[in-house]
Motif scaffolding. Structure first.
Motif, PDB file in Angstrom:
ATOM      1  N   PHE A 190       1.051  -1.431 -12.522  1.00 28.12           N
ATOM      2  CA  PHE A 190       1.251  -2.698 -11.320  1.00 28.12           C
ATOM      3  C   PHE A 190       0.157  -3.589 -11.703  1.00 28.12           C
ATOM      4  CE2 PHE A 190       3.065   1.208  -9.211  1.00 28.12           C
ATOM      5  CZ  PHE A 190       4.329   0.597  -8.800  1.00 28.12           C
ATOM      6  N   ARG A 232      -2.187  -6.091  -9.380  1.00 26.38           N
ATOM      7  CA  ARG A 232      -2.738  -6.478  -7.974  1.00 26.38           C
ATOM      8  C   ARG A 232      -4.111  -7.309  -8.185  1.00 26.38           C
ATOM      9  NH1 ARG A 232      -7.636  -3.994  -7.132  1.00 26.38           N
ATOM     10  NH2 ARG A 232      -8.398  -2.182  -8.470  1.00 26.38           N
ATOM     11  N   ASN A 249      12.664  -0.134  -2.971  1.00 25.06           N
ATOM     12  CA  ASN A 249      11.254   0.069  -3.566  1.00 25.06           C
ATOM     13  C   ASN A 249      11.087   1.149  -4.521  1.00 25.06           C
ATOM     14  OD1 ASN A 249      10.357  -2.252  -1.798  1.00 25.06           O
ATOM     15  ND2 ASN A 249      10.605  -1.095  -0.171  1.00 25.06           N
ATOM     16  N   GLN A 254      -4.399   5.614  -3.682  1.00 23.88           N
ATOM     17  CA  GLN A 254      -3.542   4.870  -2.794  1.00 23.88           C
ATOM     18  C   GLN A 254      -3.962   5.002  -1.502  1.00 23.88           C
ATOM     19  OE1 GLN A 254       0.205   5.059  -5.955  1.00 23.88           O
ATOM     20  NE2 GLN A 254       0.545   6.263  -3.845  1.00 23.88           N
ATOM     21  N   PHE A 292       6.293   0.770  -3.451  1.00 22.68           N
ATOM     22  CA  PHE A 292       5.944  -0.240  -4.215  1.00 22.68           C
ATOM     23  C   PHE A 292       6.864  -1.095  -4.262  1.00 22.68           C
ATOM     24  CE2 PHE A 292       2.548   2.773  -4.740  1.00 22.68           C
ATOM     25  CZ  PHE A 292       1.138   2.088  -5.091  1.00 22.68           C
ATOM     26  N   ARG A 311       5.929  -6.194  -8.428  1.00 24.72           N
ATOM     27  CA  ARG A 311       4.658  -5.863  -8.904  1.00 24.72           C
ATOM     28  C   ARG A 311       4.551  -5.200 -10.112  1.00 24.72           C
ATOM     29  NH1 ARG A 311       0.964  -3.065  -4.558  1.00 24.72           N
ATOM     30  NH2 ARG A 311      -0.608  -3.298  -6.480  1.00 24.72           N
ATOM     31  N   LEU A 324       4.880  -0.913   2.536  1.00 25.60           N
ATOM     32  CA  LEU A 324       4.696  -0.935   1.060  1.00 25.60           C
ATOM     33  C   LEU A 324       2.912  -0.757   0.728  1.00 25.60           C
ATOM     34  CD1 LEU A 324       6.577  -4.401   0.087  1.00 25.60           C
ATOM     35  CD2 LEU A 324       7.046  -1.821  -0.517  1.00 25.60           C
ATOM     36  N   SER A 325       2.833  -0.144  -0.214  1.00 28.35           N
ATOM     37  CA  SER A 325       1.254   0.109  -0.389  1.00 28.35           C
ATOM     38  C   SER A 325       0.644  -1.242  -0.459  1.00 28.35           C
ATOM     39  CB  SER A 325       1.354   0.843  -1.740  1.00 28.35           C
ATOM     40  OG  SER A 325      -0.226   1.165  -2.036  1.00 28.35           O
ATOM     41  N   THR A 326      -0.545  -1.234  -0.074  1.00 30.44           N
ATOM     42  CA  THR A 326      -1.568  -2.547  -0.034  1.00 30.44           C
ATOM     43  C   THR A 326      -3.028  -2.328  -0.503  1.00 30.44           C
ATOM     44  OG1 THR A 326      -1.882  -2.514   2.315  1.00 30.44           O
ATOM     45  CG2 THR A 326      -0.112  -3.534   1.623  1.00 30.44           C
ATOM     46  N   GLU A 354      -5.042  -0.146  -3.308  1.00 27.61           N
ATOM     47  CA  GLU A 354      -5.165   0.852  -4.347  1.00 27.61           C
ATOM     48  C   GLU A 354      -6.512   0.593  -4.872  1.00 27.61           C
ATOM     49  OE1 GLU A 354      -2.335  -1.532  -5.420  1.00 27.61           O
ATOM     50  OE2 GLU A 354      -1.337  -0.681  -3.839  1.00 27.61           O
TER      51      GLU A 354
END
Length: 230
Positions: free
Chosen positions: A159, A161, A178, A186, A195, A199, A225-227, A229
């Motif tokens: 991904f 970021r 997703n 995470q 996710f 991304r 959603l993961s924000t 990492e």
């Protein structure tokens, strides 16, 4: 190898509640509390991390070297699941399991604050006999293995970021489409989070391993959603 569902069933059999949903195969807050209670009762650290010692205490025999159950998923993903719940330790102390990941992948870091998602992936791969990139850079996996046109259960996904990248293992999709990804760092832990597909920079498969077949499954998700990492 024992799955989360196996662990929940064993905890229930020993009298520990894993929440109103019962044994559902999901590592939720109630299951984490049950694991912590069991570990404290058996003289282990009060953390939801499931490692070989905890498994041995739960099931009464060493399971670290056993073959994976017939889950239909690649052996490295089954191995990675055993680290679900592993958290960083806030403050001057550091999670020994994360330090061991750095060491196993030949990286020089001695803390659990340095982003460790790539180390987690590398450690998992090396532990099952697959060469990793041995890099602390998440997007080093964009030059590794065989590139896939679409996601598959157990594939490595990279991904983008802000400020860097992220890497983990695909476990499925949620109802919103997703990607569900098991990864390290995470929200400072090993877990499965959704996710956004937007991304993704690529999907990757180990060279020499049988290619996956069929579509990835739809799995449960909280939709958040993961924000984080980093």
């Amino acid at each position: 190898m024992k799955t989360i569902l196996d662990i929940q069933r064993r905890l229930l059999a020993l009298g520990y509640s894993v929440g109103p949903a019962g044994a559902d195969g999901v590592m939720g807050a109630d299951t984490e509390k049950a694991i912590i209670a069991f570990k404290v009762a058996n003289g282990l650290q009060a953390r939801p991390y499931i490692g070989p010692i905890t498994l041995e205490k739960l099931f009464g025999f060493a399971v670290a070297g056993q073959r994976a159950l017939g889950t239909g998923e690649p052996r490295w993903l089954t191995f990675a699941r055993r680290y679900s719940g592993l958290h960083e330790i806030k403050g001057k102390n550091h999670a020994p399991e994360i330090l061991a990941m750095w060491k196993a992948t030949g990286l020089p870091f001695t803390d659990d604050e340095t982003p460790w998602c790539a180390s987690m992936v590398g450690f998992v791969l090396e532990s099952v006999g697959i060469a990793s990139t041995r890099s602390g850079m998440a997007r080093s996996y964009e030059k590794w293995g065989v590139k896939l046109a679409k996601p598959a259960v157990g594939c490595i996904v990279t991904f983008k970021r802000n400020g860097g990248g992220h890497v983990g293992f695909v476990t499925g999709r949620d109802a919103q489409g997703n990607l569900m990804v098991l990864g390290g760092n995470q929200a400072d832990a090993v877990n499965i989070k959704p996710f956004a597909v937007s991304r993704v920079t690529g999907y990757w498969w180990p060279k020499g391993e049988p290619l996956p077949e069929g579509a990835i499954p739809t799995v449960e998700s909280d939709g958040k959603l993961s924000t984080n990492e980093a």
